[in-house]
Design an enzyme around this catalytic site. Structure first.
Site, PDB file in Angstrom:
ATOM      1  N   PHE A  17       0.873  -1.240  -0.093  1.00  0.00           N
ATOM      2  CA  PHE A  17       0.469   0.096   0.208  1.00  0.00           C
ATOM      3  C   PHE A  17       1.011   0.798   0.357  1.00  0.00           C
ATOM      4  O   PHE A  17       2.158   1.049   0.090  1.00  0.00           O
ATOM      5  CB  PHE A  17      -0.634  -0.075   1.124  1.00  0.00           C
ATOM      6  CG  PHE A  17      -2.628   0.475   0.981  1.00  0.00           C
ATOM      7  CD1 PHE A  17      -2.942  -1.623   0.081  1.00  0.00           C
ATOM      8  CD2 PHE A  17      -3.374   0.761   1.398  1.00  0.00           C
ATOM      9  CE1 PHE A  17      -3.814  -1.188   0.092  1.00  0.00           C
ATOM     10  CE2 PHE A  17      -4.409   0.118   0.856  1.00  0.00           C
ATOM     11  CZ  PHE A  17      -5.354  -0.065   0.438  1.00  0.00           C
TER      12      PHE A  17
ATOM     13  N   GLN B 109      -7.776  14.649   5.419  1.00  0.00           N
ATOM     14  CA  GLN B 109      -7.757  13.355   4.428  1.00  0.00           C
ATOM     15  C   GLN B 109      -7.867  13.687   2.566  1.00  0.00           C
ATOM     16  O   GLN B 109      -9.339  12.835   3.142  1.00  0.00           O
ATOM     17  CB  GLN B 109      -7.498  12.553   4.424  1.00  0.00           C
ATOM     18  CG  GLN B 109      -6.638  11.296   3.668  1.00  0.00           C
ATOM     19  CD  GLN B 109      -5.600  10.153   3.767  1.00  0.00           C
ATOM     20  OE1 GLN B 109      -6.598   8.995   4.339  1.00  0.00           O
ATOM     21  NE2 GLN B 109      -4.714  10.291   4.474  1.00  0.00           N
TER      22      GLN B 109
ATOM     23  N   HIS C 216      -9.109  11.768  -0.320  1.00  0.00           N
ATOM     24  CA  HIS C 216      -8.046  10.285  -0.966  1.00  0.00           C
ATOM     25  C   HIS C 216      -8.361  10.306  -2.994  1.00  0.00           C
ATOM     26  O   HIS C 216      -8.994  11.046  -3.474  1.00  0.00           O
ATOM     27  CB  HIS C 216      -9.226   8.898  -0.879  1.00  0.00           C
ATOM     28  CG  HIS C 216      -8.349   7.765  -0.751  1.00  0.00           C
ATOM     29  ND1 HIS C 216      -8.152   7.595  -2.500  1.00  0.00           N
ATOM     30  CD2 HIS C 216      -8.048   6.548  -0.407  1.00  0.00           C
ATOM     31  CE1 HIS C 216      -7.762   5.976  -2.819  1.00  0.00           C
ATOM     32  NE2 HIS C 216      -8.034   5.379  -1.292  1.00  0.00           N
TER      33      HIS C 216
ATOM     34  N   LEU D 192     -15.396   4.832  -3.599  1.00  0.00           N
ATOM     35  CA  LEU D 192     -14.108   5.032  -2.887  1.00  0.00           C
ATOM     36  C   LEU D 192     -13.251   4.131  -4.064  1.00  0.00           C
ATOM     37  O   LEU D 192     -13.779   2.930  -4.239  1.00  0.00           O
ATOM     38  CB  LEU D 192     -13.851   4.636  -2.198  1.00  0.00           C
ATOM     39  CG  LEU D 192     -12.526   4.123  -0.920  1.00  0.00           C
ATOM     40  CD1 LEU D 192     -11.220   5.747  -1.678  1.00  0.00           C
ATOM     41  CD2 LEU D 192     -12.356   3.731  -0.281  1.00  0.00           C
TER      42      LEU D 192
ATOM     43  N   GLU E 104      -6.690   2.408  -3.013  1.00  0.00           N
ATOM     44  CA  GLU E 104      -5.761   1.984  -3.160  1.00  0.00           C
ATOM     45  C   GLU E 104      -4.993   0.733  -3.264  1.00  0.00           C
ATOM     46  O   GLU E 104      -4.234   0.630  -4.128  1.00  0.00           O
ATOM     47  CB  GLU E 104      -4.731   2.953  -2.121  1.00  0.00           C
ATOM     48  CG  GLU E 104      -3.829   3.445  -1.801  1.00  0.00           C
ATOM     49  CD  GLU E 104      -2.859   4.118  -0.211  1.00  0.00           C
ATOM     50  OE1 GLU E 104      -3.849   4.833   0.216  1.00  0.00           O
ATOM     51  OE2 GLU E 104      -2.106   3.777  -0.335  1.00  0.00           O
TER      52      GLU E 104
ATOM     53  N   ARG F 291      -1.050  10.079  -0.141  1.00  0.00           N
ATOM     54  CA  ARG F 291      -2.276  10.312  -0.454  1.00  0.00           C
ATOM     55  C   ARG F 291      -2.319  11.615  -0.603  1.00  0.00           C
ATOM     56  O   ARG F 291      -2.304  12.073  -2.083  1.00  0.00           O
ATOM     57  CB  ARG F 291      -3.461   9.470   0.263  1.00  0.00           C
ATOM     58  CG  ARG F 291      -3.471   8.472   0.370  1.00  0.00           C
ATOM     59  CD  ARG F 291      -4.809   7.990   1.345  1.00  0.00           C
ATOM     60  NE  ARG F 291      -5.135   5.723   1.550  1.00  0.00           N
ATOM     61  CZ  ARG F 291      -5.599   5.619   2.528  1.00  0.00           C
ATOM     62  NH1 ARG F 291      -6.718   5.933   3.359  1.00  0.00           N
ATOM     63  NH2 ARG F 291      -6.014   4.420   1.746  1.00  0.00           N
TER      64      ARG F 291
ATOM     65  N   HIS G 183     -11.782  12.057   2.455  1.00  0.00           N
ATOM     66  CA  HIS G 183     -12.039  10.318   2.514  1.00  0.00           C
ATOM     67  C   HIS G 183     -12.157  10.180   4.485  1.00  0.00           C
ATOM     68  O   HIS G 183     -12.903   9.045   4.644  1.00  0.00           O
ATOM     69  CB  HIS G 183     -10.507   9.843   2.163  1.00  0.00           C
ATOM     70  CG  HIS G 183     -10.419   8.407   2.273  1.00  0.00           C
ATOM     71  ND1 HIS G 183     -11.739   7.434   1.584  1.00  0.00           N
ATOM     72  CD2 HIS G 183      -9.856   7.460   2.511  1.00  0.00           C
ATOM     73  CE1 HIS G 183     -10.625   6.953   1.867  1.00  0.00           C
ATOM     74  NE2 HIS G 183     -10.034   6.069   2.348  1.00  0.00           N
TER      75      HIS G 183
ATOM     76  N   ARG H  31      -2.558   9.937   6.566  1.00  0.00           N
ATOM     77  CA  ARG H  31      -2.482   9.018   7.987  1.00  0.00           C
ATOM     78  C   ARG H  31      -2.028   8.466   6.477  1.00  0.00           C
ATOM     79  O   ARG H  31      -2.961   7.970   5.228  1.00  0.00           O
ATOM     80  CB  ARG H  31      -4.232   8.321   7.498  1.00  0.00           C
ATOM     81  CG  ARG H  31      -4.605   7.062   7.876  1.00  0.00           C
ATOM     82  CD  ARG H  31      -6.005   6.829   8.771  1.00  0.00           C
ATOM     83  NE  ARG H  31      -6.797   6.835   7.188  1.00  0.00           N
ATOM     84  CZ  ARG H  31      -7.117   5.735   6.455  1.00  0.00           C
ATOM     85  NH1 ARG H  31      -6.479   4.811   6.805  1.00  0.00           N
ATOM     86  NH2 ARG H  31      -7.900   6.080   5.560  1.00  0.00           N
TER      87      ARG H  31
END
Lengths: 320, 116, 290, 566
Positions: free
Chosen positions: D119, D233, D235, D245, D248, D279, D344, D380
């Protein structure tokens, strides 16, 4: 990547309900584009036109299972359905939205799902791992192919659509319903689980009460095929120690089918019926058959498959 | 020679050390094993295990000592086995006994060449 | 024009009248039915619960023969046979774990399935390939005034993504065919509900109740007859008429005939030529159709 | 007013709340879990890609938990409390294996052990996953397990409205039964807020409709601080235009972003990590491409999966495939998926330490997205939120158990206070005319998106603040048309809007206050990180219509701030 947008004026005809007023239909006009989900349409109605409209919705991506409802009569998740798609499918920009069938109405599109949840709890929806495992002494394993098989049935999002549309649920209080069976099978078939006996007791009788109408398969927004889980659960009947009469009858029936296939590669209902219900049970029904004029066909002997050895090979799985 | 012995033999032939001999694995205690495993090591290049299913399916795990992502190498990897999974230093291949030796030899050469 | 024809066990057994009528109708339309050589049972909608892999393999055997005969469409009058074959083909294509096991199972057999052939329902072929217009042209005896309930049952429609001919919640093929005969199609609430046949082998008390519900729902819309698309619905809805009458203590029956039996009547065949049951015959006589 | 008493009340039935409930109930205390929705409908279900874990013996052999903590700290642009990051990393393997024991159907390696993938921002692959519905799989597992304990009372479809406090202690909460609008005072020795995030403040968000920031606002009104509220955040890959979404995981499995010219533009922004940069960096890169005219018309870029192969996509990226098909009518095995950034996740939250304890109010705890443990800092990393909910949900549960062991009953009676709070909630129902919640809500969402989004500057933030103040005035005239007592969703939407306006004020004020760029907080007028002045946490209190800001140092253990290059 070809994103073609288009716009359409639609009328959403919503079946509303309140305990004080009962049912009524209300129409809302709005403009939607190619990508407007029903949850977004409802949200816009509530925010821009009529704040009193009540419905459930949460994730808008078909994983939370909140927004089950009937759209043009189809049990669907509102989020997983695009307004324009429904207008096109039915050739009309007037689209009806109703609460799910079967469950008690609460308000507008919101129904009481407690009955549904109770069904789910009945199947003990959790893994009962080995003691050594729970204590952290041993690591469990799971073959990837088993993971794939179980995951298919584990994806139930508790939306209730299958139960709302299931004919057996309505007719037979002993039937657990499609969602609970998918959940039940997911644990029954999990090799990490330790209470297989108990699960068979909970699931097998009920599994023989499904009528294979494929409604649940059709309406499930997660494609988990509850009916397939039920079929697979029936296969466990062979292993069960105690069997109810429904399960016993069902088992005799499937064995008779198997025997008929092995013998001729074809299925002779009359014979299958006879072996399932025995001579006495069958005689009565043959009288009805006689009255309907069908009995002559019962006596026709269909010729067996010529290459029966090939069929037997397929059935036995023995290709040596 | 048993199937298991032939696998061990193949490993030794390409210069691997068997660090743990065959042992059975199952989903949980009190369930019959679904397969058995053997762990190996090849110099300071790579190590891993052989996972052999009861039905005969054979898997090879390769763990590279050097840091890179196998996923980025898949396109240039000329192995006969089928790539089941590749993430970081972990590479899983579905093998059969006939290709095992050749593939392990190839991986050994491949990893040595990366080192240079 | 000719088609690979898969009658299935029921159509050659207790529902033989379905076979008789279907052949007559196709002959009238000038179409040849070539029976699938040495076909085997599809599993009757049950065998997959006993052995999923064997079920797929059994059905692929038929489809593979169809391919060898030079056809891609295998047409069948039975919704369950249709469903069984289409489901098997779908699983073989979509589920790699099953595909692997099936390939293992059929090793050393004559089965060689390319994925091209699939089952189609007779109703689909009549509506889409032959067309309502051509059917109308063959009508010699319009069934004017006869109210016919259009019943679909389950497996011809669902799952929609695999059956795929028409929307599962809004089909109209049966209404279209009924209209073509000059009869009045009757739409009724339970038209897409299960007839209960699959329950007869395990839980017949509920199974028969489902049949009763279907018939009652159609009767409430004042139908004279019910028309259905399935050799197994036929076993249930036609054969159980008198049993339902006795068990539910009704003063009515609603005879059920197969869709090609209805077409056959309109094409001028007699009820006997089409194997139509006594009960249905009485209705036809009382309505002045024959 | 009805009253019930529990040892502990937990607000929220997502992963953090359930995990805390499991821990507390297992220790023999009675627990009420209150949620607006049935537990499996919580937003945890929407988490897709996975949960990061270093598992001893089942990870890349070169990896170790310190690398994982380091990745988390660097990913968070050094606003991470390093003790929190270490705890997260060191407990990650244990928690994933616990969930495996409870039955979660993690994807497997051929030998039957839990599989792994990359990730964004990870030095080594650590993400454990269940297809791309990991959150759903974990949530169901934990709910099924917790509901099986028999000792947790679930109040689902209950709306938690206010914290009840005295001088220095929390005394319980006020919540409404949504089916009949009956308010109940849940007296409790401890309260855990685990009510999740606040995406509905933004026009474009991947969040559930239920994420209206209720817990943050409850805390603010109870004079409890939020930590680092300016960090929101975005995304990078939300499906255009429906904001669903696209995990990722897609990039983790090898998908790449391309602009309208087909260029793999991440090479310009993160030459090493490319599409797997964190991100905030990818989001800014996409919007920069769009701004500079290399986006597709409408303002998006393409996410290219096509080279991964149909089987692989359908098994591992099923949701991405499905979403593209169902919501944009595209076949992701053959065409690129249109994506753009959307809100996000919220790094800010109720100020707590690594045990979930809040320093302002005795007996108040928070966990999950509602909390700010400072494990994510300014940004994050993917796969760390599911991990946080479980690790810190459990830690918080344990801390609550410790707290209860030495608990002494207060003498003062608080019922009258509670009664008053209910009255204030009813104002909106009593008015006969005014403004509907919707009118205010839509303006708020646009304001936050336009001015408190991916790129910020002083003028924009000031505009946002004046607009928010205006909306807060409008809110006083808000009324509810539906006077019914049965499942009156309009009433709850109105209460949610009040919550959102409280939170919006705090976010915008804190964003205006922080004059640097760090992680997800990017100021066009202060584009550089400024460790000299701003390596510190914002602590924000709501005082009526103004926000009081103080600071707290960042906890450092092993890692000195360095340039954040990927």
């Amino acid at each position: 990547m070809s994103l073609q947008n288009e716009e359409m004026d639609v009328v959403l005809k919503i079946k509303r309900y309140s305990p004080e007023k009962g049912y009524w239909w209300q129409e809302y006009k709005l403009k939607v584009d190619r990508f407007t989900q029903f949850t977004e349409a409802l949200r816009r109605i509530k925010s821009e036109q009529d704040p009193t409209l009540a419905y459930r919705a949460s994730c808008h991506m078909a994983v939370c299972g909140s927004c089950g409802m009937k759209i043009n009569g189809e049990p669907r998740l509102a989020c997983k359905t695009l307004v324009i798609d429904m207008a096109k499918k039915y050739g009309s920009n007037v689209i009806t939205i109703e609460p799910m069938d079967y469950f008690k109405p609460v308000k507008d599109l919101i129904v009481d799902l407690d009955e549904f949840y109770q069904r789910m709890y009945k199947v003990k929806p959790r893994l009962y791992p080995h003691k050594e495992v729970l204590e952290g002494n041993v690591e469990q394993r799971l073959k990837p192919e088993d993971q794939r098989e179980l995951w298919k049935f584990a994806q139930c999002i508790w939306c209730g659509l299958c139960v709302s549309a299931c004919p057996s649920v309505k007719m037979d209080p002993e039937f657990l319903g499609p969602a609970a069976h998918a959940k039940g099978y997911r644990f029954l078939a999990d090799p990490r689980d330790t209470i297989t006996e108990e699960r068979m007791k909970i699931l097998i009788d009920s599994a023989w009460r499904c009528t294979y109408c494929y409604m649940c398969y059709n309406v499930c927004p997660r494609d988990i095929e509850p009916v397939t889980a039920i079929k697979k659960t029936r296969a466990y009947t062979r292993l069960a120690k105690e069997k109810t009469s429904v399960a016993q009858t069902g088992e005799k029936h499937i064995e008779a089918i198997f025997n008929s296939l092995v013998e001729s590669g074809k299925l002779e209902e009359a014979k299958v019926y006879l072996s399932t219900y025995g001579l006495l049970g069958s005689i009565k029904d043959f009288i009805y058959l006689f009255q309907s004029g069908k009995v002559k066909y019962a006596l026709v002997k269909e010729k067996p498959v010529e290459n029966i050895s090939e069929v037997r090979k397929i059935l036995s799985g023995d290709n040596k | 020679m048993s199937y298991e012995d032939r696998i061990s033999d193949t490993l030794t032939k390409i210069g691997a050390t068997i660090t743990r001999g065959w042992y059975s694995v199952s989903e949980r205690p009190e369930r019959p094993p679904f397969g058995k495993e053997l762990e190996y090591k090849v110099d300071e290049l790579f190590w891993g295990k052989i996972h052999l299913r009861n039905e005969g399916d054979l898997y090879l795990l390769v763990i590279s000592k050097d840091i890179f992502n196998w996923k980025d190498k898949i396109s240039q990897l000329k192995v006969k086995g089928e790539i089941e999974d590749a993430a970081g230093g972990l590479l899983w291949l579905k093998e059969n006994l006939d290709n095992l030796e050749e593939d392990m030899k190839y991986i050994k050469e491949y990893l040595s060449s990366l080192k240079k | 024009m000719s088609y690979a024809y898969y009658p299935g066990c029921a159509t050659h057994g207790l529902s033989k009248d379905v076979d008789i009528a279907t052949r007559k109708v196709f002959e009238t339309l000038g179409l040849k039915l070539e029976e699938v050589k040495d076909w085997n049972c599809c599993g009757g909608g049950f065998y997959d619960e006993y052995d999923e892999v064997g079920h797929v393999a059994l059905n692929l055997r038929n489809l593979s023969i169809v391919e060898k005969m030079g056809y891609n469409k295998m047409i069948t009058p039975c919704s369950v046979c249709l469903h069984s074959h289409r489901l098997a083909a779908y699983k073989f294509k979509e589920n790699k774990d099953i595909r692997k096991k099936v390939e293992e199972r059929i090793k050393g057999t004559s089965i060689n399935y390319s994925g091209k052939a699939n089952a189609e329902h007779i109703v689909w072929v009549l509506v889409r390939d032959i067309g309502i217009q051509k059917i109308k042209e063959k009508v010699k005896r319009p069934l004017t005034g006869l109210r016919v309930a259009a019943y679909y049952g389950c497996q011809m429609l669902r799952p929609e993504e695999i059956m795929g001919f028409e929307p599962a919640f809004n089909p109209h093929s049966m209404e279209d065919l009924i209209s073509a005969t000059g009869a009045i199609p009757v739409t009724f609430p339970n038209a897409r509900s299960c007839c209960g046949f699959p329950l007869m082998g395990s839980n017949p008390n509920v199974g028969i109740k489902m049949a009763y519900n279907v018939l009652k729902s159609a009767k409430d819309q004042e139908a004279d007859l019910l028309v259905h698309p399935c050799s197994l619905c036929h076993l249930q809805l036609d054969s159980l008429q008198l049993k339902i009458k006795a068990e539910f203590n009704t003063n009515w029956t609603l005879p059920a005939i197969y869709v090609t039996q209805l077409l056959g009547l309109a094409f001028g065949f007699s009820p006997d030529e089409l194997g139509i049951s006594n009960l249905a015959k009485q209705v036809l006589i009382s309505k002045g159709v024959v | 007013m009805e009253k019930v008493s529990y040892d502990v009340v937990i607000v929220g039935a997502g992963l953090a709340g359930l995990m805390a409930a499991h821990e507390i109930a297992s220790a023999g205390y009675n627990v009420a879990v209150i949620s607006k929705v049935f537990p499996t409908r919580s937003h945890s279900a929407a988490a897709e890609g996975g949960i990061a874990a270093y598992i001893q013996g089942n990870s890349d052999p070169n990896d170790n938990p310190d690398y994982m903590a380091y990745d988390t700290i660097k990913g968070g642009d050094y606003l991470v409390d390093q003790d929190a990051a270490e705890l997260l990393a060191y407990k990650s393997g244990e928690i994933v294996m616990l969930l495996e024991r409870w039955g979660t159907l993690f994807n497997r390696q051929p030998d039957g052990r839990v599989a792994v993938r990359y990730f964004g921002g990870q030095t080594y692959p650590r993400t454990r996953f269940v297809g791309d519905k990991t959150g759903m799989a974990l949530l169901h597992t934990v709910y099924e397990r917790t509901s099986g304990l028999g000792s947790v009372d679930f109040y689902f479809e209950w709306f938690a409205w206010e914290l009840v406090r005295d001088e220095n202690r929390v005394r319980g909460i006020i919540a409404f039964d949504m089916r009949n609008m009956v308010p109940v005072f849940f007296k409790a020795k401890a309260v855990v807020i685990a009510s999740g995030g606040m995406g509905m403040l933004y026009r474009h968000s991947t969040n559930s409709y239920i994420n209206t920031g209720d817990g943050y606002a409850m805390a603010l009104r109870a004079r409890v601080a939020l930590k680092d509220p300016e960090f929101v955040q975005f995304h990078p890959t939300a499906l255009y235009p429906s904001d669903i979404l696209i995990s990722e995981a897609a990039r983790g499995e090898g998908a790449v972003l391309r602009n309208v010219k087909g260029e793999r533009f991440m090479a310009r922004y993160a030459p090493k990590k490319l599409d797997l940069a964190p991100r905030d960096i990818v989001s800014r890169a996409i919007l920069t491409e769009v701004k500079e005219g290399r986006g597709f018309p409408g303002g998006y870029v393409g996410l290219d999966l096509t080279h991964l192969g149909e089987d692989y996509i359908k098994e591992r990226l099923a949701l991405a495939y499905e979403a593209a098909k169902s919501f944009a009518g595209l076949d992701a095995t053959k065409e690129m998926i249109p994506v753009r950034p959307a809100q996000h996740y919220y790094m800010g939250g109720i100020d707590v330490d690594i045990t979930g304890r809040n320093p302002d109010l005795i007996g108040l705890f928070a966990a999950g997205e509602a909390a700010c443990v400072s494990v994510h800092g300014a940004n994050r990393l993917g796969s760390n939120s599911l991990l946080e909910t479980l690790v810190f949900g459990r830690e918080t549960g344990r801390a609550v158990v410790e707290f209860l062991k030495s608990y002494t009953e207060p003498s003062s009676d608080i019922d009258k206070e509670a009664e008053k709070m209910i009255d204030s909630a009813y104002d909106v129902v009593k008015s006969e005319s005014g403004i509907h919640f919707g009118e205010i809500l839509e303006k708020l969402r646009d304001t936050m998106w336009d001015y408190v989004g991916v790129f910020r500057d002083e003028n924009g933030l000031k505009t946002a603040l004046s607009e928010i103040m205006k909306l807060r005035e409008d809110m006083k005239k808000m009324y509810v048309l539906d006077k019914s007592k049965v499942y009156n969703t309009e009433f709850y939407n109105a209460l949610e809007l009040k919550n959102m306006l409280d939170l919006a004020l705090v976010i915008a004020t804190s964003a205006l206050n922080r004059k640097e760029s760090r992680g997800a907080h990017y100021r066009l007028d202060f584009p550089e990180r400024d460790d000299q002045n701003w390596l510190k946490h914002t602590i924000a209190y709501l005082r009526g219509n103004s926000v009081e800001i103080t600071y707290k140092p960042v906890k450092m253990t092993k890692w000195k701030p360095e340039a954040r290059v990927y």
